[in-house]
Design an enzyme around this catalytic site. Structure first.
Site, PDB file in Angstrom:
ATOM      1  N   MET A  34       0.841  -1.202   0.000  1.00  0.00           N
ATOM      2  CA  MET A  34       0.000   0.000   0.000  1.00  0.00           C
ATOM      3  C   MET A  34       0.876   1.251   0.000  1.00  0.00           C
ATOM      4  SD  MET A  34      -3.454  -0.921   2.009  1.00  0.00           S
ATOM      5  CE  MET A  34      -2.883  -0.676   3.685  1.00  0.00           C
ATOM      6  N   GLY A  40      11.008  -2.897   5.556  1.00  0.00           N
ATOM      7  CA  GLY A  40      10.282  -4.172   5.505  1.00  0.00           C
ATOM      8  C   GLY A  40       9.856  -4.478   4.074  1.00  0.00           C
ATOM      9  N   HIS A  41       9.301  -3.479   3.399  1.00  0.00           N
ATOM     10  CA  HIS A  41       8.899  -3.672   2.002  1.00  0.00           C
ATOM     11  C   HIS A  41      10.125  -3.969   1.131  1.00  0.00           C
ATOM     12  CE1 HIS A  41       5.612  -0.806   3.437  1.00  0.00           C
ATOM     13  NE2 HIS A  41       4.907  -1.826   3.009  1.00  0.00           N
ATOM     14  N   GLY A 152       4.732 -10.403   3.779  1.00  0.00           N
ATOM     15  CA  GLY A 152       5.471 -10.352   5.032  1.00  0.00           C
ATOM     16  C   GLY A 152       4.788 -11.175   6.122  1.00  0.00           C
TER      17      GLY A 152
HETATM   18  P1  AMP Z   1       1.469  -2.938   3.562  1.00  0.00           P
HETATM   19  O1  AMP Z   1       2.017  -1.934   2.605  1.00  0.00           O
HETATM   20  O2  AMP Z   1       1.594  -2.539   4.991  1.00  0.00           O
HETATM   21  O3  AMP Z   1       0.111  -3.442   3.171  1.00  0.00           O
HETATM   22  O4  AMP Z   1       2.412  -4.191   3.459  1.00  0.00           O
HETATM   23  C1  AMP Z   1       2.769  -4.756   2.232  1.00  0.00           C
HETATM   24  C2  AMP Z   1       3.547  -6.017   2.494  1.00  0.00           C
HETATM   25  O5  AMP Z   1       4.701  -5.714   3.260  1.00  0.00           O
HETATM   26  C3  AMP Z   1       2.745  -7.054   3.296  1.00  0.00           C
HETATM   27  O6  AMP Z   1       3.013  -8.348   2.778  1.00  0.00           O
HETATM   28  C4  AMP Z   1       3.316  -6.887   4.680  1.00  0.00           C
HETATM   29  O7  AMP Z   1       3.222  -8.053   5.467  1.00  0.00           O
HETATM   30  C5  AMP Z   1       4.759  -6.562   4.380  1.00  0.00           C
HETATM   31  N1  AMP Z   1       5.390  -5.889   5.506  1.00  0.00           N
HETATM   32  C6  AMP Z   1       4.949  -4.766   6.141  1.00  0.00           C
HETATM   33  N2  AMP Z   1       5.758  -4.467   7.180  1.00  0.00           N
HETATM   34  C7  AMP Z   1       6.723  -5.426   7.198  1.00  0.00           C
HETATM   35  C8  AMP Z   1       7.856  -5.686   8.046  1.00  0.00           C
HETATM   36  N3  AMP Z   1       8.145  -4.906   9.081  1.00  0.00           N
HETATM   37  N4  AMP Z   1       8.619  -6.767   7.767  1.00  0.00           N
HETATM   38  C9  AMP Z   1       8.314  -7.573   6.722  1.00  0.00           C
HETATM   39  N5  AMP Z   1       7.282  -7.386   5.897  1.00  0.00           N
HETATM   40  C10 AMP Z   1       6.480  -6.336   6.130  1.00  0.00           C
END
Ligand code: AMP
Length: 283
Positions: A34, A40-41, A152
């Site tokens: 998003m 992390g991303h 993640g």
């Molecule tokens: P989001 O943009 O928050 O929807 O996350 C996109 C992807 O990044 C999802 O698969 C999350 O699980 C992963 N993600 C977000 N934060 C982390 C993190 N700290 N470590 C690993 N993966 C992450």
């Protein structure tokens, strides 16, 4: 110096880009996000590059997974910085549809996941969430047609929901989980961490600390109940309202209260101020 990624914002542009990427039958890995990208991303992108020849990152803040009272409107949007990161990482294609491309007028087909999506964790507090996630991810898979998709472990229940859906619907994509990336003090990285005030940010590492502490006690022979209770208390004493702190079977997400009953994961969700944080660790 890496090439700037191709940016696609419409379905025809995506299909043109796909045909280019697919030349010589290259494999494709998709990293759904998003935006508001952090390390992390980036770790997901790097894992994607290990799995496949071509990497597609989707950047789409999905309104379908937010309840009306949640933070869709205020969710951080940092497109320029995101694009700079994706360029530095050598991503091939960024899929950045707008809401009306993803959900055209009259959109009326939604996926209702069960199994891990009704485990009684996130679904108890965010009943809209997994339906919205499953629907958008199924669309992303049919749009991008990846061989691999990287998710993640940070969103552990979500990872299980997507893996189940990909199998159930024969989507032909291999779901790969990636470990949680943390700040130096243990706080799991999240786009929502920027909502935290200074005091809240200082309190936030308690989630990881308390889980580690409970896992250690459990491995040392203490009962799940006693260990989880003690850690729940530390979390609330640090100023959080706890939604849950639970031990679940790693694969089925069924409640578990004994290490001999299978591999276990500890999952937490808690609110501080107006911010809700989630995290989890292996026990
Ligand atoms: P989001 O943009 O928050 O929807 O996350 C996109 C992807 O990044 C999802 O698969 C999350 O699980 C992963 N993600 C977000 N934060 C982390 C993190 N700290 N470590 C690993 N993966 C992450």
């Amino acid at each position: 110096m890496s090439h700037a990624p191709v940016i696609a914002r419409t379905i025809p542009a995506l299909h043109r880009a796909y045909n280019d990427l697919k030349k010589r039958n290259a494999t494709i890995a998709l990293v759904p996000t998003m935006g508001a990208l952090h390390d992390g991303h980036v770790s997901l992108v790097r894992l994607a590059q290990k799995r496949a020849k071509r990497v597609v990152v989707s950047v789409f803040v999905n309104p379908e997974q937010f309840a009306p009272h949640e933070d869709f409107a205020s969710y951080p949007r940092t497109w320029k910085a995101d694009l700079a990161k994706l360029r530095d990482e050598g991503v091939d294609l960024v899929w950045n549809p707008d809401v009306t491309t993803m959900y055209p007028d009259g959109f009326a087909t939604r996926i209702t996941p069960e199994g891990p999506a009704t485990a009684g964790l996130e679904d108890r507090f965010r009943p809209h969430f997994f339906g919205g996630v499953a629907t958008v991810v199924a669309k992303l898979f049919t749009q991008v047609r990846p061989d691999y998709a990287i998710f993640g472990e940070k969103d552990y229940q979500q990872l299980k929901v997507i893996a189940r859906m990909a199998r159930d619907l024969d989507l032909g994509v291999k779901i790969v989980g990636a470990p949680v990336v943390r700040e130096r003090d243990g706080l799991a990285m999240s786009s929502r961490n920027i909502y935290l005030s200074g005091d809240e940010r200082r309190a936030a590492p308690v989630l990881f600390r308390a889980m580690k502490d409970a896992a250690k006690r459990i491995r040392g022979g203490e009962s799940f109940d006693a260990a989880l209770h003690a850690s729940a208390r530390s979390i609330t004493q640090a100023g959080f309202n706890l939604d849950y702190l639970e031990a679940r079977h790693t694969e089925t997400l069924a409640p578990i209260s004994n290490l001999s009953a299978g591999p276990a994961r500890m999952l937490v969700a808690a609110r501080i101020g107006t911010t809700r944080l989630i995290d989890n660790i292996k026990i």
